[in-house]
Design an enzyme around this catalytic site. Structure first.
Site, PDB file in Angstrom:
ATOM      1  CG  HIS A 174      -1.658  -1.282   1.432  1.00 32.16           C
ATOM      2  ND1 HIS A 174      -2.862  -1.606   0.832  1.00 32.16           N
ATOM      3  CD2 HIS A 174      -1.300  -2.387   2.147  1.00 32.16           C
ATOM      4  CE1 HIS A 174      -3.224  -2.824   1.204  1.00 32.16           C
ATOM      5  NE2 HIS A 174      -2.293  -3.336   1.993  1.00 32.16           N
ATOM      6  CB  SER A 295      12.402  23.201 -15.131  1.00 33.03           C
ATOM      7  OG  SER A 295      11.513  24.303 -15.208  1.00 33.03           O
ATOM      8  CE  LYS A 301      11.115  20.094 -10.648  1.00 35.01           C
ATOM      9  NZ  LYS A 301       9.855  20.342 -11.335  1.00 35.01           N
ATOM     10  CD  GLU A 308       8.053  12.954 -15.624  1.00 37.72           C
ATOM     11  OE1 GLU A 308       7.069  13.614 -15.302  1.00 37.72           O
ATOM     12  OE2 GLU A 308       9.152  13.474 -15.887  1.00 37.72           O
TER      13      GLU A 308
END
Ligand code: ARG
Length: 472
Positions: A174, A295, A301, A308
């Site tokens: 979980h 970024s 960043k 992704e």
């Protein structure tokens, strides 16, 4: 629109719109250019050209063997086809949409080059069995490449795991810290998953390795062809045993796409975990610069775009599978042009999973693990189950032990303390069964080593399993 304009446009499309191709002898006119463009598979099935040529050479040799071509004709065909292969490879081949597909494009060029013999090549053959052959040959090669890419990823995971047999990290259920495991044990879970993927691709390969040529359009031929000779020359293990099935079956495509969909899901789960691990919140890994993106606005960043995208591209592969299942579901036997939709789904799935496998295999050895952070995260209440099992070994029924430790955790959590903070005296306050040796179970290393049942995270077992995989 008045009559004369409509007549004009009609004659324009019929006469100048489309060139004639090889198979329009029963038609008076050409096709509408829009129809020609819509119908053509040439823009994508040109990717099959090598396999189409290999298949045609084998077919021509067989035709010569059974006397349907002279040996000289078969030789001229083979030489012409090899030249065409070079023309296409070198980018000198002129593709014309009027040819519809790669099969007719190559046949037209062959006839232009060698004349009469070229017109005999299509004897006892249809594009229906031809395209099934080409796609099977293409996919056979690609399946081997996918299996190799999986082996590459497995090799990378094994190499990393070997260094981290004793790198302790939390195992989760979980997404809550559950019990300590090692990084190697966690990686072995992926190795097992990709091993099953490899098996699925091997099985897909076995079902792809079936030779359909000789089925003709759907009902074979009256000519005395030798299908086994073609299969031998093209290294097929089996012949398709029913001519209707041979041209209408795309189960081998579905096998591949199903296996690819599962692999894509595995890659996606792996990417998701690496993305989580790279957050400041987890802080388990540092992404190497070569694999991270900046970024455009926020200078600080370091983004895991690559991961992704692997995760995001899973949608394509699942889509490829569903698209192809949908193409198949309403098709009467035998060949229907709907089947032409198969190739782009196959290409897309291949072009997604192969690079994903390659690039993530390159990433793993370059990841930096923050082993102290991981070890720290693995402690605390993650040892609660070990403590309950200690009491079980001392004779307490498991449900009672669960209750004792549950109470202990509740009180410690309220006081902002952790299991490791407990003295022997305090432990004995919860149960008289706690003895001196109970203190040593409050160590993650002890916890790992103690879970030594088959499949458990004990470093000794994990090393053995890794070695088994390394031998493959
Ligand atoms: N381009 C076709 C395909 O990709 C080849 C077979 C065409 N056969 C036909 N009867 N139209 O499936």
């Amino acid at each position: 629109m008045n009559k004369s304009t409509s007549n004009n446009s009609k004659s324009r499309s019929a006469n100048s719109g489309a060139k004639r191709n090889l198979i329009r002898s029963r038609f008076a006119g050409g096709r509408l250019p829009e129809v020609e463009a819509f119908t053509a598979s040439l823009p994508f099935d040109r990717r099959l050209y090598r396999h189409d040529i290999l298949g045609s050479i084998a077919h021509a040799r067989m035709l010569a063997k059974v006397g349907l071509l002279t040996p000289a004709e078969a030789r001229r065909i083979a030489t012409g086809l090899k030249q065409i292969e070079t023309e296409i490879t070198d980018g000198r081949f002129r593709f014309e949409l009027a040819d519809e597909d790669i099969h007719l494009a190559i046949e037209r060029r062959l006839t232009a080059k060698i004349g009469e013999a070229g017109r005999k090549l299509h004897t006892a053959r249809s594009r229906n069995d031809q395209v099934a052959l080409d796609l099977r040959m293409f996919l056979r090669d690609e399946l081997r490449a996918v299996v190799e890419a999986i082996a590459g990823l497995r090799g990378a995971l094994i190499a990393v795991a070997r260094h981290h047999l004793e790198t302790v990290m939390p195992g989760y259920t979980h997404l809550q810290r559950a019990q300590p495991v090692s990084l190697a044990h966690h990686l072995l879970a992926y190795i097992e998953m990709f091993e099953r993927d490899r098996e699925r691709f091997e099985q897909a390969l076995a079902r792809t390795d079936v030779m359909p040529l000789g089925a003709g359009a759907l009902a074979a031929t009256t000519l005395p062809i030798d299908r086994a000779a073609v299969a031998r020359e093209l290294n097929f293990s089996r012949l398709a045993e029913n001519s209707i099935d041979a041209v209408s079956d795309r189960d081998f495509v579905l096998d591949f796409l199903s296996a690819a969909a599962i692999t894509a899901v595995h890659l996606s789960r792996m990417s998701e975990e690496l993305i989580l691990w790279s957050t400041s919140e987890f802080g388990f890994i540092e992404l190497p610069d070569e694999f991270a993106t900046g970024s455009s606005m926020m200078p600080q960043k370091k983004n895991p775009d690559l991961l992704e995208l692997i995760r995001g591209k899973t949608g394509r592969v699942l889509g490829d599978l569903v698209a192809m299942l949908t193409v198949m579901k309403g098709l009467p036997l035998a060949y229907n042009s709907d089947l032409q939709e198969d190739k782009e789904r196959v290409f897309d799935a291949l072009d997604t999973i192969k690079p994903s496998l390659w690039v993530i295999a390159k990433l793993w050895p370059r990841l930096r693990f923050r082993v102290e952070t991981m070890r720290l995260a693995a402690g605390g209440f993650s040892l609660a189950t070990d403590m309950a099992e200690y009491l079980v070994r001392r004779g307490l029924p498991f449900r009672e032990a669960h209750g004792v430790i549950g109470k202990m955790v509740r009180e410690l959590a309220a006081a902002g303390r952790s299991l490791e903070d407990l003295s022997l005296g305090e432990l004995q306050g919860y149960s008289k069964l706690f003895a001196v040796d109970s203190i040593k179970i409050l160590s993650v290393d002890h916890s790992l080593a103690a879970r030594s049942v088959i499949g458990g995270p004990a470093p000794r077992l994990v090393r053995k399993r890794l070695e088994r995989f390394a031998e493959k």
